[in-house]
Design a protein around this motif. Structure first.
Motif, PDB file in Angstrom:
ATOM      1  N   SER A   1      13.774   3.572   2.295  1.00  0.00           N
ATOM      2  CA  SER A   1      13.597   4.298   0.872  1.00  0.00           C
ATOM      3  C   SER A   1      12.590   4.186   0.136  1.00  0.00           C
ATOM      4  O   SER A   1      11.894   2.929   0.185  1.00  0.00           O
ATOM      5  N   SER A   2      11.801   5.162  -0.471  1.00  0.00           N
ATOM      6  CA  SER A   2      10.660   4.961  -1.448  1.00  0.00           C
ATOM      7  C   SER A   2      10.909   6.045  -2.431  1.00  0.00           C
ATOM      8  O   SER A   2      11.535   6.982  -2.269  1.00  0.00           O
ATOM      9  N   ALA A   3      10.460   5.593  -3.416  1.00  0.00           N
ATOM     10  CA  ALA A   3      10.512   6.472  -4.781  1.00  0.00           C
ATOM     11  C   ALA A   3       9.568   5.894  -5.742  1.00  0.00           C
ATOM     12  O   ALA A   3       8.906   4.976  -5.665  1.00  0.00           O
TER      13      ALA A   3
ATOM     14  N   GLU B   1       0.671  -1.224  -0.017  1.00  0.00           N
ATOM     15  CA  GLU B   1       0.072  -0.019  -0.103  1.00  0.00           C
ATOM     16  C   GLU B   1       0.894   1.391  -0.100  1.00  0.00           C
ATOM     17  O   GLU B   1       0.675   2.332  -0.596  1.00  0.00           O
ATOM     18  N   LEU B   2       1.976   1.313   0.696  1.00  0.00           N
ATOM     19  CA  LEU B   2       2.843   2.390   0.683  1.00  0.00           C
ATOM     20  C   LEU B   2       3.604   2.764  -0.591  1.00  0.00           C
ATOM     21  O   LEU B   2       3.731   3.772  -1.183  1.00  0.00           O
TER      22      LEU B   2
ATOM     23  N   CYS C   1       7.828   2.196  -5.642  1.00  0.00           N
ATOM     24  CA  CYS C   1       8.796   1.340  -4.704  1.00  0.00           C
ATOM     25  C   CYS C   1       9.054   1.601  -3.345  1.00  0.00           C
ATOM     26  O   CYS C   1       9.303   3.045  -3.098  1.00  0.00           O
ATOM     27  N   VAL C   2       9.238   0.600  -2.587  1.00  0.00           N
ATOM     28  CA  VAL C   2       9.446   0.876  -1.068  1.00  0.00           C
ATOM     29  C   VAL C   2      10.531  -0.196  -0.870  1.00  0.00           C
ATOM     30  O   VAL C   2      10.358  -1.330  -1.107  1.00  0.00           O
TER      31      VAL C   2
ATOM     32  N   MET D   1      12.266  -5.261  -1.149  1.00  0.00           N
ATOM     33  CA  MET D   1      11.611  -4.312  -2.078  1.00  0.00           C
ATOM     34  C   MET D   1      10.249  -4.811  -2.276  1.00  0.00           C
ATOM     35  O   MET D   1       9.970  -5.970  -2.897  1.00  0.00           O
ATOM     36  N   TYR D   2       9.451  -3.846  -2.428  1.00  0.00           N
ATOM     37  CA  TYR D   2       8.176  -4.021  -2.916  1.00  0.00           C
ATOM     38  C   TYR D   2       7.837  -2.881  -4.037  1.00  0.00           C
ATOM     39  O   TYR D   2       8.223  -1.500  -3.992  1.00  0.00           O
TER      40      TYR D   2
END
Length: 147
Positions: A68-70, A41-42, A58-59, A111-112
């Protein structure tokens, strides 16, 4: 009933001995699924920030915390336009964080990756270039969305 040695013994009072392991296993599975759902969800929320047609988010997680998220972005360099994939963008941010904090590489990362379209999840398996970057940075597990 089985005793400590492994011998079968008749059970005299079944009400005092009964343990429901299936319920415990179900709760463990539910907790794991809730964790994955939260991070997916993030990543989905991160994907909504993208201005591109195919929105990816991506998280990267370590020790159940987002490090990290982007999302995917468009870069303009002189007369060229090119995109930076969400996975590579998140890995760049992770690298900056690790070098500024002098963290060692003993951490394990997950990684998601999510792709959205019309508020639905779409297939988002990382491309070969992203796979190489993920492998190079030592990400232990990658989770991605499906149709």
């Amino acid at each position: 009933m089985i005793n400590a040695i492994g011998e079968r013994r008749p059970c005299t009072d079944i009400t005092n001995i009964h343990v429901d392991y299936t319920n415990k296993d179900h709760l463990i599975c539910q907790k794991i699924n809730n964790k994955h759902s939260m991070f997916m969800e993030l990543a989905r929320k991160e994907a909504t920030k993208s201005t591109m047609q195919h929105k990816h988010g991506c998280v990267i997680v370590s020790r159940n915390k987002v490090v990290s998220s982007a999302h995917n972005i468009v870069c303009k360099d002189l007369n060229k336009e090119f995109s930076i994939h969400a996975e590579v963008n998140a890995l760049r941010k992770l690298k900056k964080i690790n070098t500024s904090n002098n963290n060692n590489s003993n951490r394990t990362y997950e990684m998601y990756v999510v792709r959205i379209g019309n508020d639905d999840l779409k297939y988002s398996k990382p491309c070969p270039n992203c796979k190489n970057a993920i492998f190079t940075h030592g990400i232990s597990k990658v989770y991605y969305s499906l149709n």
